[in-house]
Design an enzyme around this catalytic site. Structure first.
Site, short mmCIF file in Angstrom:
data_model
loop_
_atom_site.label_atom_id
_atom_site.label_comp_id
_atom_site.label_asym_id
_atom_site.label_seq_id
_atom_site.Cartn_x
_atom_site.Cartn_y
_atom_site.Cartn_z
N SER A 294 0.72 -1.22 -0.12
CA SER A 294 0.16 0.08 -0.11
C SER A 294 0.98 1.19 0.20
O SER A 294 1.43 1.71 -1.11
CB SER A 294 -1.00 0.05 1.07
OG SER A 294 -1.92 0.91 1.00
N ASP A 305 9.73 5.85 -10.19
CA ASP A 305 9.04 6.36 -11.61
C ASP A 305 9.66 7.66 -11.90
O ASP A 305 10.12 7.94 -12.82
CB ASP A 305 7.47 6.73 -11.33
CG ASP A 305 6.80 5.46 -11.61
OD1 ASP A 305 7.13 4.37 -11.97
OD2 ASP A 305 5.43 5.65 -11.31
N LYS A 319 -0.58 -4.25 -3.19
CA LYS A 319 -2.05 -3.53 -2.81
C LYS A 319 -2.09 -2.22 -3.32
O LYS A 319 -1.54 -1.36 -2.57
CB LYS A 319 -2.03 -3.81 -1.19
CG LYS A 319 -3.33 -3.11 -0.71
CD LYS A 319 -3.59 -3.11 0.58
CE LYS A 319 -4.86 -2.55 1.09
NZ LYS A 319 -4.92 -0.96 0.89
#
Length: 552
Positions: A294, A305, A319
């Site tokens: 999460s 990224d 998740k």
């Protein structure tokens, strides 16, 4: 096809037809269906309550029905009854009224396994290893750990007494404490792993997590840190906004961190960094594993990224679902999944099928044909479909059967308690090592202990024997099977020596926690933790670090 399977298939088709009909029905039709089914449920329960052979507990039966209904949706949509609200608040805020002691049931006994530094338990004489037998004169030996924990908690400034059995004491002792507002730190440890590399261990994402990480990085830089390791291994996540705040420590103001998309437009949102960073250039390594979920995955995915740092370890949990809580009647609540979250590159890391996982909870292998490609700021390819893939995967050796047995049966814990009471001081946690003589003393102590265990090879041999008997081959291979069994038994006699490294590491971790609490438990692993060792290696090799990130 059996009659049972045919019935299941017919039921499945019937359910599918009903769902399709509901999906394309008008709102008024859907409301009628909802009202009709609620009426059926209510009348069914009344009949069961009236006619069932035994007394029916309404709370238990209804909760079972609710839990089963929500479990059919996803693992994270849950019903929280009034009795569990306080525990839910603790998970969200990291705060509770208590004495700052963590207990666990080991070999049927409730024992203190950790003390939170600076709170009543530590200051008033409770020790790791103490066996709790009474709380406020209530015998708790037959109670569960959860029931014991509830007795220990309470309103701040209220008294509570614990009667404990302590190693080296012939009779129980009673200690008195005053409960206080305990705040579980999101960052239980930060420090230097080398002369210029700082390390931050992040275990929670409750309120103020971002502030705690920011303060830790600032202090480490003041101590000379030129590189940072952020450890989110086994961190199950928490508040999404705190994940944004933590990435903001390393990313400039105004950067998109995560966006959410749900069925309702009100659940669609984009979250960006709001403050100036602590340092947007300092080399960074983020450690993840199958227990990183999460919010941990938001942090790792966002850093990846933007090519802001390298991700090291094992594939994360997977998740990518967002939950909110809604109040229900009688002070209960519903935690419901409302959206999926996406990292800046556009990927959702939710496992494609969250109903099937490996034994350790990690995502199983997903075919590349089911994944989609995305690109980082520097053009590196990253994938969706189930967790964050690290830039550098570190293979973890599984815990040997003997080490697992010694740990789960409490022998490592108990020996650490014995060692602590026989040694007034030890070296600092980073440098503490068991000598050959000390390890042999542990082996000798185990001589009259039952730590029997079954290896995977023994399980396979037992299965082979069973199949051989079933298929009438047993008499032909009986002698060979006996030889293999004897060889395995002889080999197991050496396991305490063959797996000394694993066992000694667990012992050293447990022993240092007795003297230095959480700090000691963390620092004792610095020279044996493969992920940390790899992070140090990469951070100390600038060319390789930049190459991994695709920097030109």
């Amino acid at each position: 096809m059996s009659l049972r399977n045919r019935k299941i298939k017919i039921w499945g088709v019937g359910t599918l037809i009903i769902l399709i009909a509901l999906a394309f029905s008008s709102p008024s039709d859907r409301y009628f269906e909802i009202a009709k089914n609620l009426d059926i449920f209510a009348t069914l329960f009344k009949e069961v309550n009236a006619l069932y052979v035994d007394e029916v507990n309404p709370n238990k039966v209804i909760k079972t029905g609710i839990d089963a209904m929500l479990a059919s949706l996803d693992p994270y949509t849950n019903y929280i009854p009034e009795d569990d609200i306080e525990n839910f608040r603790t998970q969200s805020t990291g705060q509770y009224g208590g004495i700052g002691a963590i207990t666990s049931r080991l070999n049927g006994k409730i024992k203190v396994v950790m003390l939170i530094e600076g709170y009543s338990a530590e200051k008033n004489g409770l020790k790791i290893g103490d066996e709790v037998i009474k709380i406020n004169d209530i015998d708790i030996r037959e109670l569960s750990r959860e029931e014991t924990s509830e007795l220990m908690k309470g309103q701040a400034n209220t008294p509570v007494s614990l009667t404990v059995l302590r190693y080296g004491k012939s009779s129980p002792i009673t200690l008195n404490f005053k409960r206080e507002k305990v705040k579980i730190s999101n960052v239980p440890y930060y420090g230097m792993v080398s002369s210029d590399i700082g390390y931050v261990k992040l275990t929670e994402f409750t309120m103020q997590a971002g502030k705690e990480v920011r303060n830790a990085v600032n202090e480490l830089k003041d101590k000379g840190a030129k590189k940072i390791i952020l450890d989110v291994r086994d961190n199950p996540g928490g508040l999404l906004i705190e994940a944004v705040n933590i990435t903001n420590v390393f990313l400039p103001k105004g950067k998109e961190v995560v966006f959410t998309k749900g069925k309702l437009t009100e659940n669609n949102a984009t979250y960006k960094t709001l403050n100036n960073p602590v340092d947007e250039e300092i080399p960074l390594a983020v450690l993840i594993n199958s227990g990183s979920a999460s919010a941990s995955e938001i942090v790792a995915g966002t850093i990846q990224d933007y090519d802001r740092g390298i991700i090291i370890g094992q594939k994360s949990f997977g998740k990518g679902l967002v939950q909110i809580t809604r109040p229900l009647s009688y002070n209960s609540q519903l935690k419901v999944t409302t959206a999926k979250y996406y990292t800046p590159s556009g990927r959702c890391i939710q496992a494609l099928d969250y109903s099937f996982r490996n034994e350790d909870g990690s995502v199983g292998a997903i075919p590349d044909s089911m994944k989609m490609e995305f690109t980082t700021s520097n053009g590196r390819i990253v994938m969706d479909g189930g967790g964050i893939d690290p830039d550098i995967t570190v293979k973890k050796d599984p815990l040997s059967p003997i080490a697992r047995s010694l740990y789960t049966k409490g022998y490592i814990f108990d020996y650490a308690t014995k060692y602590h009471f026989e040694h007034e001081t030890i070296k600092d946690a980073k440098n503490f090592k068991l000598s050959d003589a000390e390890y042999q003393a542990f082996v000798n102590w185990l001589s009259d202990k039952d730590y029997g265990y079954t290896t995977q090879v023994e399980k396979k041999l037992e299965e082979l024997t069973k199949n051989a008997k079933k298929e009438k081959y047993y008499q032909d291979i009986k002698a060979r099977l006996a030889d293999v069994k004897t060889t395995l038994e002889d080999s197991k006699k050496n396991d305490l020596i063959d797996f000394r490294h694993q066992i000694a590491s667990l012992l050293e971790d447990e022993i240092t926690s007795r003297y230095y609490l959480e700090k000691g438990s963390v620092e004792s692993t610095f020279d044996s933790d493969d992920d940390i060792i790899k992070a140090i290696e990469i951070l100390n090799a600038p060319e390789k670090y930049n190459q991994i990130l695709g920097k030109k």
